[in-house]
Scaffold this active site. Structure first.
Site: not given
Length: 506
Positions: A199, A439, A464
């Site tokens: 991320s 995602d 994700h």
């Protein structure tokens, strides 16, 4: 529902954190960039407080905790720049082949939370360390966990002067300094470093390879939306468009129900006793004072379900199952509430549950109001109420709250982003951009190969950061293959490196 207004509400609450011990949560409409969002438990709801079990490969007890005397400011020579703080990292020698064979180092670059959370969910390092004879290092991001300058979180976040050292460039310099220090201490100067991030941490990993190629041989950047800045991705075609797509693909009737629910909420709220009706309907923890409280809560739920729409439970399917499971004769809001219950479970109350703002709430709000300005807009085709991102309004609001304006063009100036294919093709190498196309943040990801060594590894049904999380017996074949592909690419990097190392040593 205006995402900017919701953001301001959250920021106001964050400022009040320094005055009060506990506040009620409000929607933050730049969803956090983190691999960690908990997991489904009891088969029917999502809870942040129930992470997956620790890896059977390398439990936390096998990691040594070390504190490094880190430089406060890497980029200036003011007297206060030479101040230091204790930065935490954890290291595991269990599988390392040692410096005598220049065995590799896997370094996980922490993101916007304490490093403990990553240790409990990240599996890529521990599950591959034995195969690679790799040393494992997890480094905590400055201003999170136990790595907070100025002695305490209260002092570190006191004002713009103390929090001003909190940015991604400083964080990457921290990582470089620690990795160089560790290699020197272990006399492992020729041990290649592979940085791994998820991320926001994935963004840091890819940028780290570009900025510090002498430190990192390669990078695995999982779910890293490095193109979600400035005008590279039109705001209205970004995050919320994929959330909408996820729900529409799961169920057209669910999508339609959600789409029309917003106006019904506003219509009811505008009537006498309307807010009281909505409070009873959604079993709120305290009476609603405005309809946006409910809408922001639902917005959060749908976004979170889409961003972490992972197997085997698939939260979007769970939410839509609740919404569609109500008999056709029932009203729209009854269906929406059934989706809430399906997602969160049968609780005593919902919506405005009191809680303390976490360090991530506080830190992420500053980061997105300083050097990580991520434009969020909503198109007319979305299942959410449309909203056009207003950059000037955003800048003015952040300046009013923090006393300094954000730098919306800094990410693309310092790290790049425009004409990414040409730029990376000409000078970059050894980066894996992995993304799950369900995602919402994949809208800002690198989704095609740039060159033979800057590659995109995609999973059509992925969510994700799923590829770097702990593996599970229920993982679908496509996820298993995605991870195998990443391992094979890294093996190729290392094989080439060791060949070049032998050639230079002759």
């Amino acid at each position: 529902m205006n995402p900017l207004i919701s953001l301001l509400q959250c920021l106001v609450l964050i400022i009040s954190l320094f005055i009060t011990i506990s506040v009620s949560a409000t929607r933050f409409n730049i969803p956090r960039l983190s691999p960690n969002a908990g997991a489904f438990v009891q088969g029917n709801y999502f809870a942040r407080d129930h992470p997956k079990p620790l890896s059977a490969f390398d439990p936390v007890t096998e990691f040594q905790t070390i504190y490094y005397n880190q430089t406060l400011d890497h980029f200036n020579f003011r007297p206060d720049s030479f101040n230091t703080f204790q930065q935490r990292y954890l290291i595991n020698f269990k599988h390392w082949g040692g410096s005598n064979i220049s065995a590799p180092i896997f370094a996980y670059l922490g993101e916007e939370e304490a490093i403990d959370a990553d240790l409990s969910i990240i599996g890529f390092l521990s599950e591959n360390a034995d195969k690679f004879q790799a040393l494992q290092i997890f480094i905590e991001h400055r201003y999170y966990g136990q790595s907070v300058p100025f002695g305490s979180r209260e002092e570190g976040f006191k004002n713009a002067s103390t929090i001003g050292y909190f940015n991604s460039a400083q964080a990457m310099a921290d990582y470089a300094e620690i990795l160089i220090h560790v290699k020197k201490q272990l006399r492992a100067e020729h041990s290649p470093v592979i940085v791994i991030g998820a991320s926001y941490g994935g963004m840091l990993a890819s940028w780290f390879r570009l900025k510090y190629p002498h430190v990192a041989l390669g990078a695995l950047a999982s779910s890293a939306p490095i193109l979600y800045f400035e005008d590279i991705i039109p705001p209205e075609k970004g995050y919320y468009s994929i959330v909408t797509k996820d729900f529409q693909e799961a169920s057209e009737t669910c999508y339609q129900t959600i789409k029309k629910s917003w106006s019904e909420i506003d219509d009811i709220a505008s009537k006498p006793e309307g807010l009281s009706f909505l409070s009873n309907k959604f079993r709120t923890c305290s009476p609603l004072t405005k309809s946006s409280e409910l809408k922001d809560y639902l917005d959060t739920l749908y976004c979170e379900a889409a961003q972490y729409n992972s197997p085997p439970s698939y939260p979007v399917t769970v939410v839509c199952g609740g919404i569609d499971g109500v008999s056709s004769g029932n009203d729209t809001l009854s269906k929406i509430f059934a989706g809430v219950v399906a997602y969160y479970g049968n609780r005593s109350c919902y919506v405005n549950e009191p809680r303390n703002l976490s360090e991530t709430d506080v830190g992420w709000s500053w980061q997105t109001c300083s050097d990580l300005v991520i434009p969020m807009g909503v198109s007319n085709e979305s299942m959410f109420p449309p909203y056009q991102f207003d950059l000037q309004e955003y800048i003015d609001s952040c300046k009013a709250l923090y006393g300094v304006p954000p730098r919306p063009h800094w990410a693309t100036t310092y790290f790049g982003g425009h004409d990414i294919k040409l730029a990376l093709y000409r000078f970059a190498s050894n980066i894996i951009f992995s993304n799950g196309l369900r995602d919402p943040y994949s809208s800002g990801g690198v989704l095609e190969n740039i060159s033979d060594t800057v590659v995109a590894v995609l999973a059509k049904n992925g969510s994700h950061c799923l590829d770097v999380l702990l593996s599970d017996s229920t993982d679908p074949d496509w996820l298993v293959e995605q991870r195998k592909t990443e391992v094979k690419i890294i093996q190729g990097w290392l094989a080439e490196y060791y060949g070049e190392l032998r050639a230079f040593e002759q």
